[in-house]
Design an enzyme around this catalytic site. Structure first.
Site, PDB file in Angstrom:
ATOM      1  N   THR A  89       0.804  -1.237   0.000  1.00 30.59           N
ATOM      2  CA  THR A  89       0.000   0.000   0.000  1.00 30.59           C
ATOM      3  C   THR A  89       0.836   1.288   0.000  1.00 30.59           C
ATOM      4  O   THR A  89       0.418   2.266  -0.633  1.00 30.59           O
ATOM      5  CB  THR A  89      -1.043   0.013   1.140  1.00 30.59           C
ATOM      6  N   GLU A 120      -9.953   6.959 -23.520  1.00 29.48           N
ATOM      7  CA  GLU A 120      -9.421   6.719 -24.869  1.00 29.48           C
ATOM      8  C   GLU A 120     -10.009   7.697 -25.877  1.00 29.48           C
ATOM      9  O   GLU A 120     -11.159   8.149 -25.743  1.00 29.48           O
ATOM     10  CB  GLU A 120      -9.736   5.273 -25.295  1.00 29.48           C
ATOM     11  N   TYR A 121      -9.217   7.995 -26.876  1.00 30.46           N
ATOM     12  CA  TYR A 121      -9.628   8.804 -28.035  1.00 30.46           C
ATOM     13  C   TYR A 121     -10.898   8.191 -28.624  1.00 30.46           C
ATOM     14  O   TYR A 121     -10.965   6.963 -28.813  1.00 30.46           O
ATOM     15  CB  TYR A 121      -8.482   8.743 -29.041  1.00 30.46           C
ATOM     16  N   ASP A 212      -1.517   3.853 -10.060  1.00 33.37           N
ATOM     17  CA  ASP A 212      -0.600   4.059  -8.931  1.00 33.37           C
ATOM     18  C   ASP A 212       0.640   3.187  -9.114  1.00 33.37           C
ATOM     19  O   ASP A 212       0.650   2.251  -9.919  1.00 33.37           O
ATOM     20  CB  ASP A 212      -1.311   3.833  -7.589  1.00 33.37           C
ATOM     21  N   LEU A 213       1.678   3.515  -8.342  1.00 33.26           N
ATOM     22  CA  LEU A 213       2.975   2.867  -8.565  1.00 33.26           C
ATOM     23  C   LEU A 213       2.918   1.359  -8.318  1.00 33.26           C
ATOM     24  O   LEU A 213       3.537   0.589  -9.057  1.00 33.26           O
ATOM     25  CB  LEU A 213       4.035   3.525  -7.656  1.00 33.26           C
ATOM     26  N   ARG A 223       4.731  -7.003 -18.391  1.00 36.21           N
ATOM     27  CA  ARG A 223       4.855  -6.548 -19.783  1.00 36.21           C
ATOM     28  C   ARG A 223       6.275  -6.155 -20.181  1.00 36.21           C
ATOM     29  O   ARG A 223       6.535  -6.010 -21.386  1.00 36.21           O
ATOM     30  CB  ARG A 223       3.897  -5.382 -20.041  1.00 36.21           C
TER      31      ARG A 223
HETATM   32  C1  FAD Z   1       2.629 -13.118 -21.286  1.00 39.83           C
HETATM   33  C2  FAD Z   1       1.139 -12.968 -21.107  1.00 39.83           C
HETATM   34  C3  FAD Z   1       0.257 -13.751 -21.816  1.00 39.83           C
HETATM   35  C4  FAD Z   1      -1.132 -13.610 -21.646  1.00 39.83           C
HETATM   36  N1  FAD Z   1      -1.995 -14.390 -22.378  1.00 39.83           N
HETATM   37  C5  FAD Z   1      -3.331 -14.214 -22.262  1.00 39.83           C
HETATM   38  C6  FAD Z   1      -4.256 -14.993 -23.019  1.00 39.83           C
HETATM   39  O1  FAD Z   1      -3.864 -15.858 -23.793  1.00 39.83           O
HETATM   40  N2  FAD Z   1      -5.588 -14.758 -22.881  1.00 39.83           N
HETATM   41  C7  FAD Z   1      -6.061 -13.820 -22.008  1.00 39.83           C
HETATM   42  O2  FAD Z   1      -7.275 -13.644 -21.927  1.00 39.83           O
HETATM   43  N3  FAD Z   1      -5.221 -13.072 -21.288  1.00 39.83           N
HETATM   44  C8  FAD Z   1      -3.876 -13.230 -21.373  1.00 39.83           C
HETATM   45  N4  FAD Z   1      -3.023 -12.446 -20.640  1.00 39.83           N
HETATM   46  C9  FAD Z   1      -3.584 -11.417 -19.751  1.00 39.83           C
HETATM   47  C10 FAD Z   1      -3.518 -11.857 -18.254  1.00 39.83           C
HETATM   48  O3  FAD Z   1      -4.272 -13.041 -18.030  1.00 39.83           O
HETATM   49  C11 FAD Z   1      -4.042 -10.733 -17.361  1.00 39.83           C
HETATM   50  O4  FAD Z   1      -5.380 -10.457 -17.689  1.00 39.83           O
HETATM   51  C12 FAD Z   1      -3.254  -9.454 -17.518  1.00 39.83           C
HETATM   52  O5  FAD Z   1      -1.869  -9.719 -17.454  1.00 39.83           O
HETATM   53  C13 FAD Z   1      -3.621  -8.478 -16.414  1.00 39.83           C
HETATM   54  O6  FAD Z   1      -3.137  -8.972 -15.191  1.00 39.83           O
HETATM   55  P1  FAD Z   1      -3.869  -8.687 -13.831  1.00 39.83           P
HETATM   56  O7  FAD Z   1      -5.283  -9.174 -13.858  1.00 39.83           O
HETATM   57  O8  FAD Z   1      -3.007  -9.270 -12.732  1.00 39.83           O
HETATM   58  O9  FAD Z   1      -3.778  -7.094 -13.765  1.00 39.83           O
HETATM   59  P2  FAD Z   1      -4.809  -6.030 -13.180  1.00 39.83           P
HETATM   60  O10 FAD Z   1      -6.107  -6.106 -13.869  1.00 39.83           O
HETATM   61  O11 FAD Z   1      -4.079  -4.715 -13.174  1.00 39.83           O
HETATM   62  O12 FAD Z   1      -5.026  -6.473 -11.727  1.00 39.83           O
HETATM   63  C14 FAD Z   1      -3.974  -6.397 -10.746  1.00 39.83           C
HETATM   64  C15 FAD Z   1      -4.358  -7.315  -9.624  1.00 39.83           C
HETATM   65  O13 FAD Z   1      -5.545  -6.797  -9.015  1.00 39.83           O
HETATM   66  C16 FAD Z   1      -6.393  -7.897  -8.639  1.00 39.83           C
HETATM   67  N5  FAD Z   1      -7.679  -7.755  -9.368  1.00 39.83           N
HETATM   68  C17 FAD Z   1      -7.986  -6.825 -10.304  1.00 39.83           C
HETATM   69  N6  FAD Z   1      -9.261  -6.970 -10.711  1.00 39.83           N
HETATM   70  C18 FAD Z   1      -9.740  -8.030 -10.037  1.00 39.83           C
HETATM   71  C19 FAD Z   1     -10.985  -8.701 -10.033  1.00 39.83           C
HETATM   72  N7  FAD Z   1     -12.020  -8.300 -10.776  1.00 39.83           N
HETATM   73  N8  FAD Z   1     -11.134  -9.773  -9.238  1.00 39.83           N
HETATM   74  C20 FAD Z   1     -10.138 -10.200  -8.456  1.00 39.83           C
HETATM   75  N9  FAD Z   1      -8.913  -9.613  -8.405  1.00 39.83           N
HETATM   76  C21 FAD Z   1      -8.737  -8.538  -9.180  1.00 39.83           C
HETATM   77  C22 FAD Z   1      -5.652  -9.172  -8.981  1.00 39.83           C
HETATM   78  O14 FAD Z   1      -4.916  -9.590  -7.863  1.00 39.83           O
HETATM   79  C23 FAD Z   1      -4.699  -8.733 -10.067  1.00 39.83           C
HETATM   80  O15 FAD Z   1      -3.534  -9.536 -10.173  1.00 39.83           O
HETATM   81  C24 FAD Z   1      -1.637 -12.606 -20.759  1.00 39.83           C
HETATM   82  C25 FAD Z   1      -0.738 -11.814 -20.056  1.00 39.83           C
HETATM   83  C26 FAD Z   1       0.628 -11.969 -20.210  1.00 39.83           C
HETATM   84  C27 FAD Z   1       1.573 -11.067 -19.442  1.00 39.83           C
END
Ligand code: FAD
EC number: 2.1.1.148
Length: 301
Positions: A89, A120-121, A212-213, A223
Site C-alpha cells: 500500500t 481513450e480517443y 498508482d505505482l 509486460r
Molecule cells: C505473457 C502474457 C500472456 C497472456 N496471455 C493471455 C491470453 O492468452 N488470454 C487472455 O485472456 N489473457 C492473457 N493475458 C492477460 C492476463 O491473463 C491478465 O489479464 C493481464 O496480465 C492483467 O493482469 P492482472 O489481472 O493481474 O492485472 P490487473 O487487472 O491490473 O489487476 C492487478 C491485480 O488486481 C487484482 N484484481 C484486479 N481486478 C480483479 C478482479 N475483478 N477480481 C479479483 N482480483 C482482481 C488481482 O490480484 C490482479 O492480479 C496474458 C498476459 C501476459 C503477461
C-alpha cells in the site's frame, strides 16, 4: 510523426511556463514531463502528471508528516523491506498519468490491466489518423516452433517483402474505404462509429492512462518481461526508464526483487536444499513435472 504539430505546440507552451509549487517534486521526473518518448513507428509515451516520490512511499509507510525522510539510507532500506515483504500500500501513494499512443492490438493487451483509469480517443466522435503500425524488418518474425504464444527468427527476402507489402497495402486500402465511407461529399456519409469497424488492428489509438505505482510495477513485471509480446514490451521498457528516474529506490528494489528475482515452490526449494547438501537431484527424483523442472533449471542458470 509521433506527435501532431498541435500536440507539440501545446507541449512546448506548457514547458515554457513552469509553475512554482509546494508539492513534492521528483527531480528525475521533471525532465520527463511533457516530453514524448517515441515507441514503435508512430507511437509514444509521455508523462502528463505525477504525484509522489521515494520519500512519499516512506512517509506513508511511517504514517508520518513532513517529508518523511529520516536519512537517504533509511529510506532505501525501508523501501527494500516493503518490496521484499509485499507491503504494497505505501507504493500506492505515488501516481502517474501517461498519454500513450499505441496500436489497437497492443491496447487490447494493455487494457486487461484493470487497476488503472483510462480515457481513450473516441473514434465515434473523431476521425482516426492514417497511421498504422508496420513492423521494422527485424521485428517481422516467424511463428515460434517451441512456443505457440511467441515468435521465432525474422522473416527474410521475398517472404519479408511480401508480408510488409500486404500489411501496408491492406492498411492503406482499408483507410481509403474508411475515408470514402465517412465522406459527406455528395452522399450522407456513414457514421464514424460504424466506418471504423473496417480498420485493421494495427491502426493507432491514444489514451490517457493513470495508475498508482504498485499497480504500475505489476504491469511492468508482466509486460517488460521476455514472455510479453515485443510490441507491448517496448512501451513497458520506455516506462521502466521513466520510473527509474522518478522513484530510483523503489525501481531498484523492483528490479532486484521482482524483475531479477524468482519465486520457488516448496518442492523447488527442497531440491535446492538437497543440492546444497551435495545430492544429485534430477527431474526424475525432484517431484517436479518436466516443464516445471525445465523452468527451475532456467531459474538456476
Ligand atoms: C505473457 C502474457 C500472456 C497472456 N496471455 C493471455 C491470453 O492468452 N488470454 C487472455 O485472456 N489473457 C492473457 N493475458 C492477460 C492476463 O491473463 C491478465 O489479464 C493481464 O496480465 C492483467 O493482469 P492482472 O489481472 O493481474 O492485472 P490487473 O487487472 O491490473 O489487476 C492487478 C491485480 O488486481 C487484482 N484484481 C484486479 N481486478 C480483479 C478482479 N475483478 N477480481 C479479483 N482480483 C482482481 C488481482 O490480484 C490482479 O492480479 C496474458 C498476459 C501476459 C503477461
Amino acid at each position: 510523426m509521433t506527435l501532431s504539430p498541435e500536440q507539440q505546440a501545446e507541449i512546448d507552451d506548457l514547458r515554457a511556463n513552469p509553475q512554482p509549487t509546494l508539492r513534492t517534486v521528483s527531480e528525475g521526473m521533471e525532465k520527463h514531463l511533457y516530453s514524448a518518448i517515441p515507441v514503435l513507428d508512430h507511437g509514444f509515451v509521455r508523462v502528463v502528471d505525477y504525484m509522489g516520490d521515494d520519500a512519499a512511499i516512506c512517509q506513508a509507510a511511517r504514517v508520518s508528516y513532513g517529508k518523511g525522510t529520516k536519512s537517504v539510507q533509511n529510506d532505501e532500506g525501508l523501501i527494500r523491506y516493503l518490496m521484499r515483504h509485499w507491503h504494497s500500500t505505501p507504493f500506492e501513494m505515488c501516481e502517474i498519468k501517461l498519454h500513450v499512443k499505441l496500436p489497437v492490438f497492443v491496447a487490447r493487451q494493455w487494457i486487461r490491466h484493470r487497476t488503472a483509469n483510462v480515457n481513450e480517443y473516441s473514434a465515434r466522435y473523431s476521425i482516426l489518423d492514417r497511421e498504422f503500425y508496420i513492423p521494422a524488418p527485424e521485428a517481422l518474425a516467424a511463428q515460434s516452433v517451441v512456443n505457440n504464444q511467441g515468435r521465432g527468427e525474422a522473416l527474410e527476402g521475398e517472404e519479408a517483402d511480401r508480408v510488409l507489402r500486404y500489411l501496408r497495402d491492406d492498411a492503406m486500402r482499408a483507410y481509403d474505404h474508411y475515408e470514402e465511407m465517412i465522406s459527406q461529399e455528395g452522399q450522407k456519409g456513414l457514421a464514424r462509429e460504424l466506418a471504423r469497424m473496417n480498420l485493421p488492428a494495427n491502426v493507432y489509438t491514444q489514451w490517457y492512462w493513470k495508475v498508482d505505482l504498485h499497480n504500475l510495477l505489476h504491469f511492468l513485471r508482466l509486460r517488460a518481461d521476455a514472455h510479453a509480446q515485443y510490441e507491448i514490451r517496448v512501451y513497458a521498457d520506455a516506462i521502466c526508464d521513466v520510473v527509474a528516474d522518478w522513484v530510483p529506490f523503489a525501481y531498484k528494489a523492483f528490479e532486484d526483487y521482482r524483475m531479477g528475482g524468482a519465486t520457488l515452490s516448496a518442492t523447488a526449494l527442497d531440491c535446492v536444499r538437497r543440492m546444497l547438501k551435495g545430492e544429485a537431484v534430477t527431474q526424475e527424483n525432484s517431484g517436479m513435472s518436466k516443464g516445471e523442472w525445465r523452468e527451475f533449471m532456467g531459474v538456476l542458470a
